[in-house]
Design an enzyme around this catalytic site. Structure first.
Site, PDB file in Angstrom:
ATOM      1  N   ASP A   1       3.566  10.990  14.054  1.00 33.78           N
ATOM      2  CA  ASP A   1       3.268   9.625  13.595  1.00 33.78           C
ATOM      3  C   ASP A   1       2.516   8.847  14.669  1.00 33.78           C
ATOM      4  O   ASP A   1       1.643   8.022  14.375  1.00 33.78           O
ATOM      5  CB  ASP A   1       4.577   8.919  13.230  1.00 33.78           C
ATOM      6  CG  ASP A   1       4.383   7.850  12.155  1.00 33.78           C
ATOM      7  OD1 ASP A   1       3.238   7.644  11.716  1.00 33.78           O
ATOM      8  OD2 ASP A   1       5.380   7.229  11.760  1.00 33.78           O
TER       9      ASP A   1
ATOM     10  N   VAL B   1       0.923  -7.092   7.240  1.00 35.69           N
ATOM     11  CA  VAL B   1       2.001  -7.065   8.224  1.00 35.69           C
ATOM     12  C   VAL B   1       1.655  -6.094   9.350  1.00 35.69           C
ATOM     13  O   VAL B   1       1.296  -4.939   9.106  1.00 35.69           O
ATOM     14  CB  VAL B   1       3.329  -6.651   7.569  1.00 35.69           C
ATOM     15  CG1 VAL B   1       4.427  -6.504   8.622  1.00 35.69           C
ATOM     16  CG2 VAL B   1       3.746  -7.681   6.524  1.00 35.69           C
TER      17      VAL B   1
ATOM     18  N   LYS C   1       6.314   3.731  17.576  1.00 35.20           N
ATOM     19  CA  LYS C   1       4.917   4.198  17.568  1.00 35.20           C
ATOM     20  C   LYS C   1       3.977   3.054  17.189  1.00 35.20           C
ATOM     21  O   LYS C   1       2.805   3.057  17.590  1.00 35.20           O
ATOM     22  CB  LYS C   1       4.750   5.396  16.631  1.00 35.20           C
ATOM     23  CG  LYS C   1       5.149   5.156  15.171  1.00 35.20           C
ATOM     24  CD  LYS C   1       4.016   4.666  14.310  1.00 35.20           C
ATOM     25  CE  LYS C   1       4.468   4.380  12.903  1.00 35.20           C
ATOM     26  NZ  LYS C   1       3.375   3.923  12.023  1.00 35.20           N
TER      27      LYS C   1
ATOM     28  N   LYS D   1       9.230   0.742   8.729  1.00 32.31           N
ATOM     29  CA  LYS D   1       9.386   1.210  10.109  1.00 32.31           C
ATOM     30  C   LYS D   1       9.544   0.002  11.024  1.00 32.31           C
ATOM     31  O   LYS D   1       8.607  -0.771  11.189  1.00 32.31           O
ATOM     32  CB  LYS D   1       8.179   2.054  10.518  1.00 32.31           C
ATOM     33  CG  LYS D   1       8.008   3.295   9.646  1.00 32.31           C
ATOM     34  CD  LYS D   1       6.737   4.056   9.940  1.00 32.31           C
ATOM     35  CE  LYS D   1       6.619   5.281   9.030  1.00 32.31           C
ATOM     36  NZ  LYS D   1       5.374   6.039   9.274  1.00 32.31           N
TER      37      LYS D   1
ATOM     38  N   ARG E   1      -3.142  -0.548  10.805  1.00 33.59           N
ATOM     39  CA  ARG E   1      -3.286  -1.990  11.038  1.00 33.59           C
ATOM     40  C   ARG E   1      -2.804  -2.367  12.440  1.00 33.59           C
ATOM     41  O   ARG E   1      -3.280  -3.341  13.019  1.00 33.59           O
ATOM     42  CB  ARG E   1      -2.538  -2.770   9.959  1.00 33.59           C
ATOM     43  CG  ARG E   1      -1.055  -2.554   9.936  1.00 33.59           C
ATOM     44  CD  ARG E   1      -0.390  -3.117   8.713  1.00 33.59           C
ATOM     45  NE  ARG E   1      -0.682  -2.366   7.507  1.00 33.59           N
ATOM     46  CZ  ARG E   1      -0.034  -2.523   6.354  1.00 33.59           C
ATOM     47  NH1 ARG E   1       0.908  -3.439   6.261  1.00 33.59           N
ATOM     48  NH2 ARG E   1      -0.340  -1.811   5.303  1.00 33.59           N
ATOM     49  N   ASN E   2      -1.864  -1.587  13.007  1.00 31.89           N
ATOM     50  CA  ASN E   2      -1.418  -1.855  14.369  1.00 31.89           C
ATOM     51  C   ASN E   2      -2.530  -1.567  15.370  1.00 31.89           C
ATOM     52  O   ASN E   2      -2.770  -2.351  16.296  1.00 31.89           O
ATOM     53  CB  ASN E   2      -0.176  -1.017  14.696  1.00 31.89           C
ATOM     54  CG  ASN E   2       1.051  -1.474  13.936  1.00 31.89           C
ATOM     55  OD1 ASN E   2       1.711  -2.423  14.304  1.00 31.89           O
ATOM     56  ND2 ASN E   2       1.341  -0.795  12.821  1.00 31.89           N
TER      57      ASN E   2
ATOM     58  N   ARG F   1       6.261 -10.519  -7.072  1.00 33.27           N
ATOM     59  CA  ARG F   1       5.156 -11.330  -7.581  1.00 33.27           C
ATOM     60  C   ARG F   1       4.757 -10.894  -8.990  1.00 33.27           C
ATOM     61  O   ARG F   1       4.402  -9.737  -9.211  1.00 33.27           O
ATOM     62  CB  ARG F   1       3.941 -11.213  -6.649  1.00 33.27           C
ATOM     63  CG  ARG F   1       4.168 -11.812  -5.279  1.00 33.27           C
ATOM     64  CD  ARG F   1       3.037 -11.478  -4.305  1.00 33.27           C
ATOM     65  NE  ARG F   1       1.747 -11.381  -4.967  1.00 33.27           N
ATOM     66  CZ  ARG F   1       0.961 -10.299  -4.908  1.00 33.27           C
ATOM     67  NH1 ARG F   1       1.362  -9.223  -4.252  1.00 33.27           N
ATOM     68  NH2 ARG F   1      -0.214 -10.307  -5.497  1.00 33.27           N
TER      69      ARG F   1
ATOM     70  N   SER G   1       0.810  -1.219   0.000  1.00 33.89           N
ATOM     71  CA  SER G   1       0.000   0.000   0.000  1.00 33.89           C
ATOM     72  C   SER G   1       0.845   1.271   0.000  1.00 33.89           C
ATOM     73  O   SER G   1       0.592   2.191  -0.790  1.00 33.89           O
ATOM     74  CB  SER G   1      -0.954  -0.005   1.199  1.00 33.89           C
ATOM     75  OG  SER G   1      -0.240  -0.143   2.413  1.00 33.89           O
ATOM     76  N   TRP G   2       1.868   1.337   0.850  1.00 29.24           N
ATOM     77  CA  TRP G   2       2.653   2.558   0.955  1.00 29.24           C
ATOM     78  C   TRP G   2       3.532   2.764  -0.271  1.00 29.24           C
ATOM     79  O   TRP G   2       3.625   3.877  -0.804  1.00 29.24           O
ATOM     80  CB  TRP G   2       3.490   2.505   2.228  1.00 29.24           C
ATOM     81  CG  TRP G   2       4.178   3.752   2.680  1.00 29.24           C
ATOM     82  CD1 TRP G   2       5.315   3.788   3.424  1.00 29.24           C
ATOM     83  CD2 TRP G   2       3.815   5.127   2.472  1.00 29.24           C
ATOM     84  NE1 TRP G   2       5.683   5.098   3.689  1.00 29.24           N
ATOM     85  CE2 TRP G   2       4.775   5.943   3.117  1.00 29.24           C
ATOM     86  CE3 TRP G   2       2.772   5.751   1.792  1.00 29.24           C
ATOM     87  CZ2 TRP G   2       4.731   7.334   3.108  1.00 29.24           C
ATOM     88  CZ3 TRP G   2       2.719   7.157   1.773  1.00 29.24           C
ATOM     89  CH2 TRP G   2       3.680   7.925   2.420  1.00 29.24           C
TER      90      TRP G   2
END
Length: 330
Positions: free
Chosen positions: A242, A277, A189, A106, A253-254, A33, A11-12
């Site tokens: 952040d 992830v 973070k 990160k 997602r975290n 992939r 995504s990023w």
């Protein structure tokens, strides 16, 4: 106009590719992939990681290592932290001394406890390394929603070059030479976002989350300073900036993982549901090891570790944090 390669089609990485193509640069995405490359080139989408975003026709894609970085002025490393060493090692034979590597992952390297910029220098010592960090959810950057980030590099000239090429009216960049501070803030973070999510999952309120974030930044700052970072960096975009966005947004997602854990899901059930992830899970182990190495007090981080890997009950963990020995805020 520069030639920019993005290594990684998550995504990023995809969001940055879209933004840089809109800036007028020649952009190529590398993915391991072939099906991802085919989708990018034929459908002009990345539905798994960045649904609803159209990939500009100007963006090319490949699975070939040599082709990906040939003649690239700037190379963005947008792979999960655990894959950084392996990925850079594979590309290193094709990298030139004049190419700038910009890491956007990160985290910390397990075992060695190195910051990712140190890992990259170890695997590709011929290149200049910069770190991009700050409040920057991919979903928003890809849609042109304004934000401000940080580009950190010990070489100010390299940082300024990236600043000039990446920045636009909706993506402002500041420079900083404090690589350690920027990377520790960016990595930790994610651990604090797990804690904030657990608080939400437990049904706690705004007071609880504000307290967690405030004490969280104190932990991040203590460790960063012990490792050679500057205290003011943690008050900036790669620190508190952040931290705020990662602890409060459902794009995180975290935080989503923390919510599930707070609701009673196991770690494996949580990771299966998030399906991407969760960097905080990987980082918390290294962070605890660094806290021990530098003799730094990090109670929130250590509590998250016990919940994730030692099976401690989340409710019990909150009580333990709240009833620790009372002390000064310093």
């Amino acid at each position: 106009m520069k030639k920019v390669t993005v290594i990684g089609s998550g995504s990023w990485g995809t969001a940055l590719a879209v933004m840089l193509a809109q800036n007028g640069h020649e952009v190529l995405i590398w993915s391991r992939r072939q099906d991802a490359v085919d989708e990018l080139l034929q459908q002009r989408t990345n539905e798994k990681y960045l649904p609803g975003i159209e990939i500009p026709e100007a963006i090319h894609a490949t699975t070939d290592y040599a082709e990906a970085v040939k003649d690239a002025d700037i190379i963005i490393l947008a792979v999960p932290s655990r894959a950084v060493a392996e990925t850079v090692r594979a590309f290193s034979p094709y990298l030139k001394t004049w190419q700038i590597l910009v890491n956007v992952a990160k985290g910390l390297e397990p075992g060695t406890l190195l910051c990712l910029s140190e890992v990259i220098r170890r695997e590709a010592p011929q290149c200049e390394v910069c770190v991009l960090s700050g409040p920057s959810h991919a979903e928003e950057v890809a849609r042109g929603i304004p934000t401000t980030c940080l580009i950190a590099c010990e070489n100010e000239a390299a940082a300024k070059l990236v600043q000039e090429e990446f920045a636009n009216a909706r993506f402002r960049l500041y420079t900083n030479t404090d690589m350690v501070g920027a990377e520790i803030g960016a990595a930790l973070k994610n651990v604090m976002a797990l804690a904030a999510g657990m608080s939400d999952g437990l049904g706690f309120g705004d007071n609880t989350k504000a307290a967690l974030m405030t004490r969280g930044i104190a932990e991040m700052k203590r460790l960063g300073i012990a490792m050679g970072g500057r205290p003011e960096t943690f008050a900036g975009l790669s620190g508190i900036g952040d931290l705020i966005v990662t602890c409060t947004s459902m794009h995180s997602r975290n935080r989503r993982a923390g919510i599930l854990l707070g609701q009673g899901k196991s770690l494996q059930e949580t990771l299966d549901e998030v399906k991407m992830v969760v960097e905080g899970v990987n980082t918390v182990q290294a962070a605890c090891a660094l806290a021990e190495k530098y003799h730094v007090s990090m109670p929130i981080t250590q509590t998250i570790y016990r919940v994730l890997f030692e099976g401690e009950d989340v409710h019990k963990a909150v009580v333990e944090l709240m009833t620790r020995d009372y002390k000064s805020e310093e």
